[in-house]
Write an enzyme that holds these catalytic residues in place. Structure first.
Site, PDB file in Angstrom:
ATOM      1  N   ALA A 151      17.437   5.530   5.193  1.00 23.10           N
ATOM      2  CA  ALA A 151      17.283   4.852   6.482  1.00 23.10           C
ATOM      3  C   ALA A 151      17.024   5.873   7.585  1.00 23.10           C
ATOM      4  O   ALA A 151      17.488   5.736   8.713  1.00 23.10           O
ATOM      5  CB  ALA A 151      18.533   4.027   6.791  1.00 23.10           C
ATOM      6  N   GLY A 152      16.295   6.918   7.220  1.00 25.21           N
ATOM      7  CA  GLY A 152      15.980   7.963   8.200  1.00 25.21           C
ATOM      8  C   GLY A 152      14.764   7.569   9.025  1.00 25.21           C
ATOM      9  O   GLY A 152      14.569   6.388   9.336  1.00 25.21           O
ATOM     10  N   ASN A 200       9.466  13.719  -1.044  1.00 25.39           N
ATOM     11  CA  ASN A 200       8.725  14.909  -1.503  1.00 25.39           C
ATOM     12  C   ASN A 200       9.578  15.841  -2.352  1.00 25.39           C
ATOM     13  O   ASN A 200      10.804  15.818  -2.212  1.00 25.39           O
ATOM     14  CB  ASN A 200       8.237  15.693  -0.264  1.00 25.39           C
ATOM     15  N   HIS A 218      -0.066  15.444  -3.987  1.00 24.29           N
ATOM     16  CA  HIS A 218       0.133  15.457  -2.531  1.00 24.29           C
ATOM     17  C   HIS A 218       0.665  16.830  -2.154  1.00 24.29           C
ATOM     18  O   HIS A 218       1.843  17.070  -2.117  1.00 24.29           O
ATOM     19  CB  HIS A 218       1.150  14.373  -2.170  1.00 24.29           C
TER      20      HIS A 218
HETATM   21  P1  A3D Z   1      14.978  11.664   7.086  1.00 24.24           P
HETATM   22  O1  A3D Z   1      14.767  11.114   8.440  1.00 24.24           O
HETATM   23  O2  A3D Z   1      15.810  12.888   6.930  1.00 24.24           O
HETATM   24  O3  A3D Z   1      15.608  10.493   6.187  1.00 24.24           O
HETATM   25  C1  A3D Z   1      16.072  10.702   4.903  1.00 24.24           C
HETATM   26  C2  A3D Z   1      17.305   9.827   4.737  1.00 24.24           C
HETATM   27  O4  A3D Z   1      17.728   9.911   3.368  1.00 24.24           O
HETATM   28  C3  A3D Z   1      18.503  10.264   5.594  1.00 24.24           C
HETATM   29  O5  A3D Z   1      18.899   9.202   6.423  1.00 24.24           O
HETATM   30  C4  A3D Z   1      19.584  10.611   4.573  1.00 24.24           C
HETATM   31  O6  A3D Z   1      20.897  10.253   4.979  1.00 24.24           O
HETATM   32  C5  A3D Z   1      19.141   9.782   3.379  1.00 24.24           C
HETATM   33  N1  A3D Z   1      19.682  10.228   2.109  1.00 24.24           N
HETATM   34  C6  A3D Z   1      19.930  11.506   1.669  1.00 24.24           C
HETATM   35  N2  A3D Z   1      20.462  11.477   0.448  1.00 24.24           N
HETATM   36  C7  A3D Z   1      20.538  10.165   0.079  1.00 24.24           C
HETATM   37  C8  A3D Z   1      20.995   9.502  -1.087  1.00 24.24           C
HETATM   38  N3  A3D Z   1      21.484  10.182  -2.130  1.00 24.24           N
HETATM   39  N4  A3D Z   1      20.920   8.153  -1.115  1.00 24.24           N
HETATM   40  C9  A3D Z   1      20.431   7.455  -0.063  1.00 24.24           C
HETATM   41  N5  A3D Z   1      19.992   8.040   1.078  1.00 24.24           N
HETATM   42  C10 A3D Z   1      20.055   9.371   1.136  1.00 24.24           C
HETATM   43  O7  A3D Z   1      13.574  11.941   6.366  1.00 24.24           O
HETATM   44  P2  A3D Z   1      12.189  11.152   6.559  1.00 24.24           P
HETATM   45  O8  A3D Z   1      12.467   9.695   6.570  1.00 24.24           O
HETATM   46  O9  A3D Z   1      11.425  11.773   7.670  1.00 24.24           O
HETATM   47  O10 A3D Z   1      11.459  11.602   5.190  1.00 24.24           O
HETATM   48  C11 A3D Z   1      11.940  11.138   3.953  1.00 24.24           C
HETATM   49  C12 A3D Z   1      11.214  11.823   2.794  1.00 24.24           C
HETATM   50  O11 A3D Z   1       9.826  11.473   2.831  1.00 24.24           O
HETATM   51  C13 A3D Z   1      11.257  13.355   2.814  1.00 24.24           C
HETATM   52  O12 A3D Z   1      11.468  13.847   1.502  1.00 24.24           O
HETATM   53  C14 A3D Z   1       9.850  13.738   3.283  1.00 24.24           C
HETATM   54  O13 A3D Z   1       9.460  15.012   2.832  1.00 24.24           O
HETATM   55  C15 A3D Z   1       9.041  12.649   2.650  1.00 24.24           C
HETATM   56  N6  A3D Z   1       7.707  12.435   3.224  1.00 24.24           N
HETATM   57  C16 A3D Z   1       6.699  12.170   2.349  1.00 24.24           C
HETATM   58  C17 A3D Z   1       5.428  11.927   2.827  1.00 24.24           C
HETATM   59  C18 A3D Z   1       4.323  11.640   1.856  1.00 24.24           C
HETATM   60  O14 A3D Z   1       3.202  11.441   2.250  1.00 24.24           O
HETATM   61  C19 A3D Z   1       4.595  11.614   0.430  1.00 24.24           C
HETATM   62  C20 A3D Z   1       5.167  11.970   4.201  1.00 24.24           C
HETATM   63  C21 A3D Z   1       6.222  12.233   5.061  1.00 24.24           C
HETATM   64  C22 A3D Z   1       7.502  12.472   4.565  1.00 24.24           C
END
Ligand code: A3D
Length: 320
Positions: free
Chosen positions: A11-12, A121, A176
């Protein structure tokens, strides 16, 4: 008929944006799961309170309990950590692999019929591991990257040509990461391939090469600007496009990290390929023909993903 149920694991930044988009598009009721107490509850309530102004009908619930995702039709996984300036996606492997294990087991035990879209990722390796940990059929587990990478490519092309993004199609293959393969031949303005547009003098090879590089570096460009995390609006929109294709059986032709078993010469790996997404999940991998140069770039990209998959097997012996 009950509304579809959409479970968002994480839920980030992306998870919250996904919840907002899913509610505004009335794709279904939304469950936002995170280990961080209060965050999914707070975001769910905040989004629900936007409902009266926006005029949507969708229930939202925040939770730390996997039982609440029971029976979900779609799960979109963003749990884990994003990168910070100076980090590559691959630097996230060890920590996010552990997260994929708990998420995969949570989905396996509570939402085994869901269509699962992974965003965490390093994407191609994480979706591979998530499928193994969850045990769900390979055609029901995929990764979002190609839709985003091609959207970035389309955006840059529309700026270069001064035309609507609606009339630009673009194609990105492979993993990616820095080795992704944006294809000029399969990208068009209103059906006219980019190499023809170069010949017509509307642009130059140099400008196209620069746009290809900017597309490859698209994620890093945003990380560099934000400094505290990575992109989230366009990643969320891209995953919602895939979820909608599944929920509405649209048979969309979208590039995504799909399980390849012989497709494009790739064996038991997830890598970015063109697919058809409908009610059956990943209904088809489109086996396009690559020319020599594209094949070489694709092979390099596949090799990079293979290295990460091997690293996953080294970290978690149950994957070997
Ligand atoms: P962020 O805002 O940090 O949200 C991640 C959330 O995951 C946080 O709220 C954490 O509390 C939660 N979390 C951590 N461990 C757990 C767990 N075990 N169970 C449930 N929740 C957990 O990150 P974001 O939303 O900006 O990005 C999330 C992911 O997407 C990252 O790995 C990025 O690298 C990836 N991402 C991928 C792309 C692609 O195009 C593939 C693009 C942008 C980001």
């Amino acid at each position: 008929m009950a509304r579809p149920k959409i479970a968002l694991i994480g839920a980030g930044q992306i998870g919250g944006t996904l919840a907002h988009l899913a509610a505004m598009k009335e794709l279904g009721d939304v469950v936002l799961f995170d280990i961080a107490e209060g965050i999914p509850e707070g975001k769910s309530l905040d989004i629900a309170e936007s409902g009266p102004s926006e005029g949507f009908d969708a229930k939202l619930k925040g939770t730390q309990d996997y039982a609440d995702i029971a029976g979900a039709d779609v799960c979109i996984v963003t749990a884990g950590v994003p990168r910070k300036p100076g980090m590559s996606r691959d630097d996230l492997l060890g920590i996010n692999l552990k997260v994929m294990k708990s998420v995969g087991e949570g989905i396996r035990d509570n939402a085994p019929d869901a269509f699962v879209i992974c965003i965490t990722n390093p994407l191609d390796a994480m979706v591979w591991a998530l499928q193994k940990f969850s045990g769900l059929p390979a055609n029901k587990v995929c990764g979002m990257a190609g839709v985003l990478d091609s959207a970035r490519f389309r955006h840059f092309l529309s700026l270069e040509f001064g035309v609507s993004m609606k009339d630009v199609t673009a194609f990105v293959l492979g993993g990616h990461g820095d080795t992704m393969v944006p294809s000029l031949r399969y990208s068009t303005v209103a059906g006219i391939p980019l190499p023809d547009l170069i010949e017509m003098g509307w642009t130059t090879k140099e400008k196209m090469d620069a746009i290809v590089q900017r597309t490859r570096d698209g994620g890093a460009e945003i990380v560099g600007l934000l400094k505290t995390g990575s992109a989230y609006y366009a990643p969320a929109t891209s995953a919602i496009e895939m979820a909608e294709a599944y929920l509405k059986d649209q048979k969309r032709v979208l590039p995504c990290a799909a399980h390849c078993d012989g497709d494009l010469g790739v064996k038991d790996m997830y890598v970015g390929v063109p697919t058809v997404i409908g009610a059956g999940g990943i209904e088809k991998v489109v086996n396009i023909k690559l020319n020599k140069e594209e094949q070489e770039m694709f092979d390099t990209s596949v090799k990079a993903v293979q290295g990460l998959v091997e690293a996953c097997k080294g970290i978690d012996s149950t994957l070997a």
